[in-house]
Design a protein around this motif. Structure first.
Motif, short mmCIF file in Angstrom:
data_model
loop_
_atom_site.label_atom_id
_atom_site.label_comp_id
_atom_site.label_asym_id
_atom_site.label_seq_id
_atom_site.Cartn_x
_atom_site.Cartn_y
_atom_site.Cartn_z
N GLU A 172 0.83 -1.20 0.00
CA GLU A 172 0.00 0.00 0.00
C GLU A 172 0.87 1.25 0.00
O GLU A 172 1.86 1.33 0.72
N TYR A 212 0.82 5.49 0.34
CA TYR A 212 0.06 6.67 0.75
C TYR A 212 0.17 7.74 -0.33
O TYR A 212 1.24 7.96 -0.89
N GLY A 244 -9.68 0.26 0.97
CA GLY A 244 -10.45 0.49 2.18
C GLY A 244 -11.84 1.01 1.89
O GLY A 244 -12.39 0.87 0.80
N THR A 245 -12.40 1.68 2.89
CA THR A 245 -13.76 2.20 2.81
C THR A 245 -13.73 3.72 2.78
O THR A 245 -12.66 4.33 2.75
N ASP A 294 -14.20 5.58 5.10
CA ASP A 294 -13.54 6.07 6.31
C ASP A 294 -12.02 6.15 6.16
O ASP A 294 -11.34 6.75 7.00
N ASP A 295 -11.51 5.50 5.10
CA ASP A 295 -10.07 5.52 4.87
C ASP A 295 -9.63 6.62 3.91
O ASP A 295 -8.45 6.72 3.57
N TYR A 298 -5.33 9.38 0.67
CA TYR A 298 -5.81 8.01 0.60
C TYR A 298 -4.63 7.07 0.38
O TYR A 298 -3.48 7.51 0.25
N ARG A 299 -4.92 5.78 0.36
CA ARG A 299 -3.92 4.76 0.07
C ARG A 299 -4.35 3.99 -1.17
O ARG A 299 -5.53 3.80 -1.41
#
Length: 258
Positions: A92, A94, A119-120, A122-123, A166-167
């Motif tokens: 992953e 960033y 992710g979601t 929230d990520d 995000y990632r």
């Protein structure tokens, strides 16, 4: 027959690094900017008599240190310094980028990322971005591939700039972990250079074999947009090994490269 001569040195030394036990090759280094073999020893004297002159000398604590400076480095260099292995595979990453809020139709506000986030919702973090400053946080309602849809309550308007954090998943990576327990291993090291002979005018080849060496773990890599490129200093401590029954730090062989 190769006659011994009077030599001058003005050429860098190329290195071959090997696993100490198996002698399997680790890497070749033919791009150093300088190399230096420093030999030191401690001398202690017995003194006595009028004027306290030196009477007897004892020598000991003999050491050899090889210092290599390079403006080009590899992951193998860093792996030796870290005492860890390079791991290839997915990782992953960033990422942050400044983007413009677009019209998604039917009154929706969307943001198109350059990568697919993991992710979601929230990520993913989205902020109003104005004059280079992060403003109010925005709520992400849905993620579809590279597209983010902001909540209807978001304060960012269509045409506004936002910064997104995000990632994303990079599939082709090489990772090196610098751990608290990892330290450089022992290696077998060979140095190749040439010397100029004053009398014959010829150049002779020289090979130095450091039978047991170990990198010092201290290093610095500088990142700067001006001045000379960053120089990585590799400092090797050399340890004695019994060669034909004699504790030997290193051998130097001069030969004709026929």
């Amino acid at each position: 027959m190769l006659d011994l001569g009077r030599y001058g040195s003005r050429e860098v030394m190329d290195l071959q690094l090997f696993n100490y036990l198996t002698k399997a090759p680790i890497m070749t280094m033919d791009y150093a900017t300088s190399s230096q073999t420093e030999n030191t020893a401690e001398t202690v004297y017995a003194r006595g008599g009028r004027g306290n002159p030196r009477r007897i000398a004892w020598h000991g604590d003999k050491e050899t240190i090889v210092t290599v400076e390079t403006q080009i480095f590899t992951m193998q260099h860093l792996a030796l310094l870290a005492g860890e292995n390079i791991v290839s595979g997915a990782n992953e990453i960033y990422k942050s980028e400044v983007l413009t809020v677009e019209n998604g139709g039917t009154g929706t506000k969307i943001i198109n990322l350059s990568k697919i986030p993991v992710g979601t919702v929230d990520d993913v973090a989205v902020f109003v971005y104005k004059n280079g400053i992060l403003g109010q946080s925005q709520t992400v309602e849905t993620i579809s591939n590279k597209e983010l849809q902001l909540a209807s309550t978001s304060t960012a308007n269509i045409g506004d700039e936002v910064q997104v954090y995000y990632r994303w998943n990079a599939t082709n990576t090489h990772k090196l972990s610098f751990t608290a327990k990892g330290f450089p291993p022992y290696i077998f090291m060979v140095g190749d250079t040439v010397y100029s002979d004053e009398n014959s005018g010829e150049v002779v080849s020289a090979q130095l074999k450091y039978y047991r060496a170990k990198l010092q773990p201290n290093f610095t890599i500088t990142s700067a947009p001006s001045g000379d490129p960053s120089t990585l200093s590799l400092v090797f401590d050399v340890f004695p090994v019994k060669i034909n029954g004699v504790d030997t730090l290193y051998d130097m062989t001069i030969y004709e490269d026929e």
